[in-house]
Write an enzyme that holds these catalytic residues in place. Structure first.
Site, PDB file in Angstrom:
ATOM      1  N   ALA A 107       0.860  -1.177   0.000  1.00 14.79           N
ATOM      2  CA  ALA A 107       0.000   0.000   0.000  1.00 14.79           C
ATOM      3  C   ALA A 107       0.896   1.226   0.000  1.00 14.79           C
ATOM      4  CB  ALA A 107      -0.914   0.009   1.229  1.00 14.79           C
ATOM      5  N   SER A 108       0.788   2.051  -1.039  1.00 15.33           N
ATOM      6  CA  SER A 108       1.583   3.268  -1.151  1.00 15.33           C
ATOM      7  C   SER A 108       3.079   2.923  -1.083  1.00 15.33           C
ATOM      8  CB  SER A 108       1.170   4.260  -0.064  1.00 15.33           C
ATOM      9  OG  SER A 108       1.745   5.525  -0.262  1.00 15.33           O
ATOM     10  N   LEU A 109       3.817   3.558  -0.165  1.00 15.79           N
ATOM     11  CA  LEU A 109       5.252   3.313  -0.026  1.00 15.79           C
ATOM     12  C   LEU A 109       5.574   1.838   0.200  1.00 15.79           C
ATOM     13  CD1 LEU A 109       8.145   4.563   0.388  1.00 15.79           C
ATOM     14  CD2 LEU A 109       7.544   4.754   2.819  1.00 15.79           C
TER      15      LEU A 109
END
Length: 325
Positions: free
Chosen positions: A97-99
């Site tokens: 998720a994201s980074l």
């Protein structure tokens, strides 16, 4: 189909000072991975990320300098995953998720940990230099009306489960959003993030992040990598993918829904705070076959927490892992 194991990796907002301190003191694999990555990070940053994480600051003190938090999150999640693998956990799938996509790619063997860390640091330095200040808030509400009202100051940047969304805003909009939510009696929390990720306000860094993405060549590998920016599997690397990860919304709920449609899974949350494990409690149906285990929380007992999570995975029936480790 037997149950598959999914390693979950979170992004900004899951970090805090002293995360994994006891594990660093007690687990040789975790400590060794962190030290090696810290030496690599210091070549660019000219300072120690570990010294920042495990320095004099307490868990509740603000930890928001992206030049440190970006690499710190990747380093902790990657080292925690390696420690889990050393105890016998084997992922069939990694999810970012994201980074968290950087740790997901590295653990899947699609990108070396060293290259992933270098990219994380380059992105952090770019955002620090060129992005306007801002922030993100987690909001407990499923009101479409409220989301519309908040759009005058911010943008909806993530949906984690029904009744929980993220709003990103520049600094000029933060006070107005918080005032509006308080007046409406809506529970919310400002995240420990100084930039409006996953919104139009980070557009100034687009050319630079795109250039960084084009420098990436993924390795072939049998394991599946799931990206919340796609709400599905990352099958082919696109030159603009890193930009899409930073700019696009976080479709965590939809991503888990896609996986659950395939059958039962065992999830292992490898975020520092156990945040994704909390989301999973609301996403997995009661009485269903899927389970989520949390490897680390801010509440200490790191070694016991990790051992219990890996032990729970070992007790679950599953097929041979797809990712060779």
């Amino acid at each position: 189909m037997n149950r598959q194991t999914v390693f979950l990796f979170a992004g900004q907002g899951s970090h805090y000072y002293q995360m994994g301190r006891r594990l660093y003191e007690e687990d040789a694999v975790y400590r060794s991975e962190l030290r090696r990555l810290d030496e690599l990070a210091a070549e660019t940053l000219r300072s120690s990320v570990l010294a920042a994480i495990y320095g004099p600051h307490g868990k509740s003190q603000p930890f928001s300098d992206i030049r440190l938090t970006h690499p710190a999150i990747f380093m902790v999640e990657y080292a925690l995953a390696r420690a889990a693998i050393a105890r016998g956990a084997r992922p069939d799938i990694t999810l970012g998720a994201s980074l968290g996509i950087f740790a997901a790619l590295a653990i899947a063997g699609r990108l070396s940990a060293d290259d992933a860390l270098r990219l994380v640091i380059r992105q952090a330095l770019t955002i620090h230099q060129y992005c306007p200040a801002g922030g993100m808030l987690a909001v407990l509400s499923d009101s479409e009306t409220l989301m519309g009202e908040l759009s005058q100051w911010g943008e909806i940047s993530g949906r984690n489960f029904a009744g929980h969304f993220i709003v990103s805003t520049p600094s000029t909009g933060m006070a107005a959003i918080e005032h509006h939510l308080k007046r409406q009696g809506v529970v919310h929390q400002r995240l420990e993030i100084d930039y409006p990720f996953h919104s139009s306000w980070i557009e100034p860094v687009k050319p630079m992040v795109q250039a960084q993405s084009r420098s990436v060549a993924l390795n072939a590998g049998p394991g599946r990598v799931i990206c919340c920016a796609l709400a599905g599997e990352l099958k082919h690397w696109h030159p603009d993918h890193l930009w899409h990860v930073a700019r696009g919304g976080i479709a965590f709920a939809d991503t888990i829904g896609q996986l659950e449609a395939e059958g039962a899974h065992d999830y292992l949350d490898l975020s520092p705070s156990g945040t994704l494990g909390t989301f999973m409690r609301y996403l997995l149906p009661q009485g269903g076959k899927s389970r989520c285990h949390v490897a680390m929380t801010p509440y200490g007992n790191d070694l016991q927490q990790l051992s219990a999570a890996v032990g729970a995975l070992a007790a679950s029936p599953r097929r041979d892992a797809a990712i060779a480790l």
